[in-house]
Motif scaffolding. Sequence first.
Motif, PDB file in Angstrom:
ATOM      1  N   VAL A 266      46.442  25.099   0.364  1.00 16.56           N
ATOM      2  CA  VAL A 266      45.505  24.927  -0.551  1.00 16.56           C
ATOM      3  C   VAL A 266      46.065  23.986  -1.512  1.00 16.56           C
ATOM      4  O   VAL A 266      45.349  22.887  -2.350  1.00 16.56           O
ATOM      5  CB  VAL A 266      44.941  26.150  -1.351  1.00 16.56           C
ATOM      6  CG1 VAL A 266      46.016  26.737  -2.476  1.00 16.56           C
ATOM      7  CG2 VAL A 266      43.733  25.810  -1.766  1.00 16.56           C
ATOM      8  N   ALA A 276      39.177  24.140  -4.367  1.00 14.90           N
ATOM      9  CA  ALA A 276      39.706  24.094  -2.953  1.00 14.90           C
ATOM     10  C   ALA A 276      39.918  25.693  -2.800  1.00 14.90           C
ATOM     11  O   ALA A 276      40.582  26.354  -3.426  1.00 14.90           O
ATOM     12  CB  ALA A 276      40.450  23.100  -2.621  1.00 14.90           C
ATOM     13  N   VAL A 277      39.502  26.096  -1.465  1.00 10.75           N
ATOM     14  CA  VAL A 277      39.848  27.265  -1.011  1.00 10.75           C
ATOM     15  C   VAL A 277      40.267  27.073   0.572  1.00 10.75           C
ATOM     16  O   VAL A 277      39.693  26.516   1.279  1.00 10.75           O
ATOM     17  CB  VAL A 277      38.530  28.364  -1.036  1.00 10.75           C
ATOM     18  CG1 VAL A 277      38.891  29.627  -0.606  1.00 10.75           C
ATOM     19  CG2 VAL A 277      38.220  28.554  -2.408  1.00 10.75           C
ATOM     20  N   VAL A 278      41.260  27.974   0.506  1.00  7.64           N
ATOM     21  CA  VAL A 278      42.122  28.019   1.814  1.00  7.64           C
ATOM     22  C   VAL A 278      42.011  29.704   2.420  1.00  7.64           C
ATOM     23  O   VAL A 278      42.584  30.283   1.627  1.00  7.64           O
ATOM     24  CB  VAL A 278      43.236  27.378   2.120  1.00  7.64           C
ATOM     25  CG1 VAL A 278      43.752  27.514   3.702  1.00  7.64           C
ATOM     26  CG2 VAL A 278      43.014  25.669   2.144  1.00  7.64           C
ATOM     27  N   ALA A 288      38.497  26.406   5.367  1.00 11.15           N
ATOM     28  CA  ALA A 288      38.898  25.603   4.199  1.00 11.15           C
ATOM     29  C   ALA A 288      38.001  24.708   3.708  1.00 11.15           C
ATOM     30  O   ALA A 288      37.135  24.216   4.655  1.00 11.15           O
ATOM     31  CB  ALA A 288      40.415  24.859   4.419  1.00 11.15           C
ATOM     32  N   ASN A 317      43.123  26.787  -5.598  1.00 20.59           N
ATOM     33  CA  ASN A 317      43.997  25.768  -6.264  1.00 20.59           C
ATOM     34  C   ASN A 317      43.491  25.648  -7.763  1.00 20.59           C
ATOM     35  O   ASN A 317      44.312  25.008  -8.429  1.00 20.59           O
ATOM     36  CB  ASN A 317      43.738  24.384  -5.795  1.00 20.59           C
ATOM     37  CG  ASN A 317      42.309  23.810  -5.950  1.00 20.59           C
ATOM     38  OD1 ASN A 317      41.347  24.424  -6.066  1.00 20.59           O
ATOM     39  ND2 ASN A 317      42.286  22.411  -5.713  1.00 20.59           N
TER      40      ASN A 317
END
Length: 530
Positions: A266, A276-278, A288, A317
């Motif tokens: 991320v 953002a996301v993973v 993601a 993030n």
Amino acid sequence: MPMDRRPVRRALLSVSDKSGLVEFARALSARGVELISTGGTRKALTAAGLSVKDVADVTQFPEMMDGRVKTLHPTIHGGLLAVRENPEHEAAMLAHDIAPIDLLVVNLYPFEATLESGAAFETCVENIDVGGPAMIRGAAKNHDSVAVLVDPSDYAALLGELDAQNGATTLTLRRRLAQKAFARTAAYDAAISNWLAQEIGDPAPPWRALGGRLAQEMRYGENPHQGAGFYLGGPKRFGVSTARQLQGKQLSYNNVNDTDAAFESVAEFNPARTAAVVIVKHANPCGAAEGASLEEAYLRALRCDPVSAFGGIVALNRRLDAAAAKKIVEIFTEVIIAPEADEEAVAIVAAKKNLRLLVTGGVPDPRAPGLALRAVAGGFLAQNRDNAVVDDMKLAVVTTRAPSEAELADLKFAFRIAKHVKSNAIVYAKDGATVGVGAGQMSRVDSSRIAAQKAAEAAATAGLIESLAKGSVVASDAFFPFPDGLLAAAAAGATAVIQPGGSMNDAAVIAAANEAGLAMVFTGTRHFRH
């Protein structure tokens, strides 16, 4: 034959970290132990009303050269190294008026902290301790006679032993302390040597030292029959090593490994630009996405592979907010890791008592240098970490059709994620979200087919007729050796491709892309992750 019990009558204290120092020294003095000290340590003790002899009075030699020379003297090292009950050593001590030192308390100049602060080269050099390691190693070598403390956390154990043993230490304790002392100086030297290797730009120095401090002893390792520990070492990097665990069960070995993989993934997305996301499962991103908010990014990441996301790691993030937290806790999740978290979000996560919530204090810089290590039989591999970022690469359009602006944005997105997927890696993406990920296959075409299958399954789960791969772009972590993997992507519905290039068959792959109407760009940079 080593003696078990050794009385402590004389102690030398010289510490950088003064936490607990005065209380410890006062306890020694109350037990009749003579105290010797240096510089700042002596000032702290005398200010507390303790009687302390200056090292200069023992050596009959003044401290000089900005403190560089003070304990490097025979009366100090002789007192530490002399073997008790050895007639020759005892005669030398008597002849040169050297008194034995039974306890050494030293912690080193804060080189690691100085380096972590970003200090100038010269400042880092001045914080390299010389006399401290020399004394520590001398005392640790002579642990049959001398106890050595390098960590304030051991003060209580030493005092407890003195009480239990009528003012003496046991060989068992002295050996345990000696092991810790040698490990501490080894880790200290490792930090210095690795820093200098980086400063001179040497990726493979003739000797490579490793060192770390135990942060957590694990219940077990990757599997229950394996012992394990989590160690901290090297330059500061935001992540699991800097994280505060706000709640949840203790992290396992696999949790730490997977959470690190998620947060590094991320970190490819600048939080000032986008949320953002993973989501990671078994160290591979399974979803993601970017979004206007973390909530949106999470839901789009989850859509990629909701089955694999169950029991996964969620990395963000930006600061975890309540809206994102509400969605994340709807399914079973092992760990959430974020730079920070709102109080309301923390309260929401608290309803899931086993869910670990980690806040790191920041997001790591994907461009920062560093070491990546891997154990092999009889040694280890060391390399510079993969800090190549797609935004810095010169992308070359190699097909008749150039990608559109939207395709190019998705190509860069997909290549960021492919960097963190185990090889062979294939990532399908659309509108700033993964729609299919193929990881860890021996054949690149198999990875491509698996990613396409994942995209079709995700669409079915979402109640869609058409695969999510339709109209997507595809990223490959390494070149396509043959057109088959690329054609599998085209068959799945991809319209554009990003790959490193460099195959002997590039011309055939480019021709196949042109025939299929695909746009393709070469990065010139490979992202293998084995």
